[in-house]
Design a protein around this motif. Structure first.
Motif, mmCIF file in Angstrom:
data_model
loop_
_atom_site.group_PDB
_atom_site.id
_atom_site.type_symbol
_atom_site.label_atom_id
_atom_site.label_comp_id
_atom_site.label_asym_id
_atom_site.label_seq_id
_atom_site.Cartn_x
_atom_site.Cartn_y
_atom_site.Cartn_z
ATOM 1 N N PHE A 231 -30.037 -16.712 -34.403
ATOM 2 C CA PHE A 231 -29.645 -15.889 -35.676
ATOM 3 C C PHE A 231 -28.396 -15.903 -35.826
ATOM 4 O O PHE A 231 -27.741 -15.312 -36.738
ATOM 5 N N ALA A 233 -25.952 -17.878 -38.224
ATOM 6 C CA ALA A 233 -25.827 -18.650 -39.472
ATOM 7 C C ALA A 233 -25.015 -18.835 -39.380
ATOM 8 O O ALA A 233 -23.763 -18.720 -40.190
ATOM 9 N N VAL A 247 -28.947 -12.418 -49.522
ATOM 10 C CA VAL A 247 -29.458 -12.353 -48.701
ATOM 11 C C VAL A 247 -29.757 -11.039 -48.344
ATOM 12 O O VAL A 247 -28.875 -10.203 -48.008
ATOM 13 N N ALA A 249 -32.189 -8.869 -44.852
ATOM 14 C CA ALA A 249 -32.760 -8.447 -43.362
ATOM 15 C C ALA A 249 -33.470 -7.421 -43.185
ATOM 16 O O ALA A 249 -32.336 -6.204 -43.383
ATOM 17 N N SER A 250 -34.110 -7.540 -42.498
ATOM 18 C CA SER A 250 -34.909 -5.674 -41.742
ATOM 19 C C SER A 250 -35.998 -5.947 -40.511
ATOM 20 O O SER A 250 -36.295 -7.253 -40.158
ATOM 21 N N LEU B 209 -16.462 -11.387 -43.341
ATOM 22 C CA LEU B 209 -17.745 -10.664 -43.250
ATOM 23 C C LEU B 209 -18.621 -10.795 -41.814
ATOM 24 O O LEU B 209 -19.134 -9.183 -41.907
ATOM 25 N N GLU B 234 -19.911 -16.911 -41.393
ATOM 26 C CA GLU B 234 -20.915 -17.174 -39.861
ATOM 27 C C GLU B 234 -21.521 -15.746 -40.677
ATOM 28 O O GLU B 234 -20.958 -14.156 -40.782
ATOM 29 N N LEU B 235 -22.857 -15.259 -40.133
ATOM 30 C CA LEU B 235 -23.362 -14.233 -40.482
ATOM 31 C C LEU B 235 -24.779 -14.449 -39.304
ATOM 32 O O LEU B 235 -25.634 -15.183 -38.856
ATOM 33 N N ASN B 236 -24.136 -13.159 -38.816
ATOM 34 C CA ASN B 236 -25.589 -12.759 -38.002
ATOM 35 C C ASN B 236 -27.270 -12.431 -38.179
ATOM 36 O O ASN B 236 -26.809 -11.115 -38.245
ATOM 37 N N LEU B 237 -27.881 -13.053 -38.411
ATOM 38 C CA LEU B 237 -28.838 -12.147 -38.903
ATOM 39 C C LEU B 237 -29.339 -11.711 -38.301
ATOM 40 O O LEU B 237 -30.480 -10.644 -38.837
ATOM 41 N N LEU B 238 -29.708 -11.189 -36.820
ATOM 42 C CA LEU B 238 -30.139 -10.583 -36.457
ATOM 43 C C LEU B 238 -29.508 -9.440 -36.334
ATOM 44 O O LEU B 238 -29.977 -7.850 -36.451
ATOM 45 N N LEU B 240 -28.017 -8.648 -39.125
ATOM 46 C CA LEU B 240 -28.281 -7.965 -40.665
ATOM 47 C C LEU B 240 -29.436 -7.142 -40.414
ATOM 48 O O LEU B 240 -29.513 -5.582 -41.306
ATOM 49 N N MET B 241 -30.746 -7.638 -39.666
ATOM 50 C CA MET B 241 -31.955 -7.217 -39.632
ATOM 51 C C MET B 241 -31.700 -6.396 -39.169
ATOM 52 O O MET B 241 -32.115 -4.618 -39.200
ATOM 53 N N ARG B 244 -30.592 -3.672 -41.084
ATOM 54 C CA ARG B 244 -31.866 -3.656 -43.067
ATOM 55 C C ARG B 244 -30.644 -3.344 -43.790
ATOM 56 O O ARG B 244 -30.689 -3.161 -45.027
ATOM 57 N N GLY B 245 -30.025 -4.601 -43.662
ATOM 58 C CA GLY B 245 -28.496 -4.929 -45.216
ATOM 59 C C GLY B 245 -29.007 -5.939 -45.783
ATOM 60 O O GLY B 245 -30.260 -6.572 -45.471
ATOM 61 N N ARG B 246 -28.139 -6.141 -46.377
ATOM 62 C CA ARG B 246 -28.421 -7.411 -47.263
ATOM 63 C C ARG B 246 -26.966 -7.585 -47.984
ATOM 64 O O ARG B 246 -25.675 -6.881 -47.724
ATOM 65 N N VAL B 247 -26.124 -9.724 -48.459
ATOM 66 C CA VAL B 247 -25.731 -9.796 -48.568
ATOM 67 C C VAL B 247 -25.932 -10.152 -49.715
ATOM 68 O O VAL B 247 -26.555 -11.388 -49.990
#
Lengths: 313, 313
Positions: A231, A233, A247, A249-250, B209, B234-238, B240-241, B244-247
């Motif tokens: 996770f 990235a 980008v 995510a949800s 960020l 750096e983007l922590n996808l977990l 962001l999930m 429930r966000g967006r970039v």
């Protein structure tokens, strides 16, 4: 009632009190309930059930018959075939679901198929269309297309007039994904050269993100809903600016009632008619009786399958 | 005509042939043209003008009087006060702009103010509302709020009923940003603790960020349109999930005619009425005659200013 129950990192079958439907809720006699990645995380203890859901009964989706109505519930009648996503508790003989989250089961689906519909088709529809804005004529890349959400996404996108490129790690499953409507099915390497893609559905995780961005079309959208491969990235913001991209995510599980109900209405309006028309199918890789739920979890985590693992009750 | 001209990394004034308006285009006698960060990048040679724009004349925005109409142009008459964003060439005595990109100048604005409106207000409106979906009652964080886009964003967001938190590095400029309508003006450190924010307007870059994501509300949107402090994020996808966000990220300059024209219509509909009503102002930090354009660039890059640097012609 009996229910799959998480005990010290294992899933066993145990007795629980029958749940009682409150205002606006429906008691459903569960006939089938699909497994999902979140169940595995919950079994390991790292992903507690959301407030209001049973803390120890997994299961984010189910199909069954309406057994009783709580006060004020009026959308369905006892005996109706219904299905739903839920915050947890689906892998049981009985479950209570708010009537606004319930959907009718399409006539052509048997119980194991219906039990495998709600989570993956709702997730795929929400990610592709509500979040990703996918539209006819656009090009879609689906990473991890042989899984439950992937097989739903391939079918929904192809049915809506998108060109679908799918990555599938297991070479044995690529023909199956092609048969679901994917136009181009490839291994996990080299996808960066197959773009540009208007929408990327990321079901694998962070390692793909730099390639996803490279392959993104101007105005493209990357939608991340799975991070099994990692996770953390790297995101090149200058490249994202140049693409005028985004980008998002949800997850579905943590959403409140009103948002889950909105996804159920979107399913009724945009997805269930495609089942009725025969344009969609539910690949079921394996079915297990509730008593064999531990084996179902083993099968789910073993990989190498196309579509859903479902528990029948 | 005379025009600011990029020669070996310097900006000088040089003679050029008068541009001629083609079909649907308008020849504008420029009275004022604001400087923007992209001009600095273009001066350094790293950001070539988009196709169809003069390769060596900078200037992404201008205000002036209509001097002549090309074939079919009909939205304005000679003498009308107009302003526009353009792909380049604005820092000159004359410029040709397609009529669909032109907007009328609000009555209350003088030339330096009007010359500093198009790029920053169009950019801020597009980022906050079209991309970010900012709405009344929401909480906004603006990073780098003392610059041109930042001062426009603070005013637009406050006018639309959002709560505005602004980061401003230079302590001397914070009162000025507060006077534009920001509710909470802070230094660049510690903003992560001021959230949650529904929208983050990122004008500084990648280092912010992780904090932006930490401070993001559920369903929040991060909009990146400036990366002066770095672009490798750096983007922590977990995470962001979970939010429930967006970039999203964007630039105006590279967009095609139809998209720039859409932003001009959005300005006419949603922003110019606020100028007419006196709800918006254009902070002009400094004005330079065209002959002193090199000094204007020095002032722009020196920092420590509130609002726009404008060249008058």
């Amino acid at each position: 009632m009996r229910a799959a129950t998480i005990r010290d990192g294992e899933v066993v079958v145990a007795e629980h009190p029958d749940p009682q439907p409150g205002a606006g809720e429906v008691l459903v006699r569960v006939r089938a309930a699909g497994l999902n990645g979140a169940d595995i995380l919950q079994r390991a203890g790292g992903y507690p059930a959301p407030p209001g859901s049973p803390p120890d009964i997994p299961g984010l989706e189910l199909a069954g018959e309406v057994q009783a109505l709580g006060p004020g519930a009026q959308r369905f009648r006892p005996g109706d075939r219904v299905m739903a996503i839920t915050g947890g508790g689906g892998q049981a003989e009985l479950v209570v679901v708010h009537e606004r989250q319930l959907m009718p089961v399409p006539a052509g689906l048997d119980w194991p198929e219906a039990g495998g519909v709600p989570e993956v088709f709702t997730t795929a529809h929400d990610a592709l269309f509500t979040q990703g804005g996918l539209a006819a004529g656009e090009r879609l890349l689906v990473h991890g297309a042989a899984g439950g959400v992937g097989t739903a996404a391939v079918q929904l996108a192809a049915s809506a007039g998108a060109h679908v490129t799918a990555t599938v790690r297991n070479a044995d499953l690529r023909d199956g994904v092609r048969a679901l409507g994917a136009h181009d099915v490839i291994g996990p390497d080299g996808f960066e050269e197959r773009g540009p893609f208007d929408v990327v559905l990321e079901l694998v995780g962070a390692p793909n993100l730099p390639g996803d961005l490279k392959a993104l079309a101007t105005g493209g959208r990357i939608v991340v809903i799975g991070v099994g491969a990692g996770f953390k990235a790297e995101l090149n913001l200058l490249a994202l600016m140049g693409k005028r991209g985004r980008v998002s995510a949800s997850t579905l599980r943590a959403r409140p009632l009103e948002e889950k109900a909105m996804t159920a209405r979107a399913m009724e309006r945009h997805v269930l008619p495609l089942f009725d028309r025969g344009a969609l199918s539910v690949p079921v890789a394996a079915t297990f009786a509730l008593d064999d739920v531990a084996a179902a979890y083993e099968r789910f985590t073993a990989g190498g399958k196309l579509g859903k693992v479902v528990v029948t009750a």
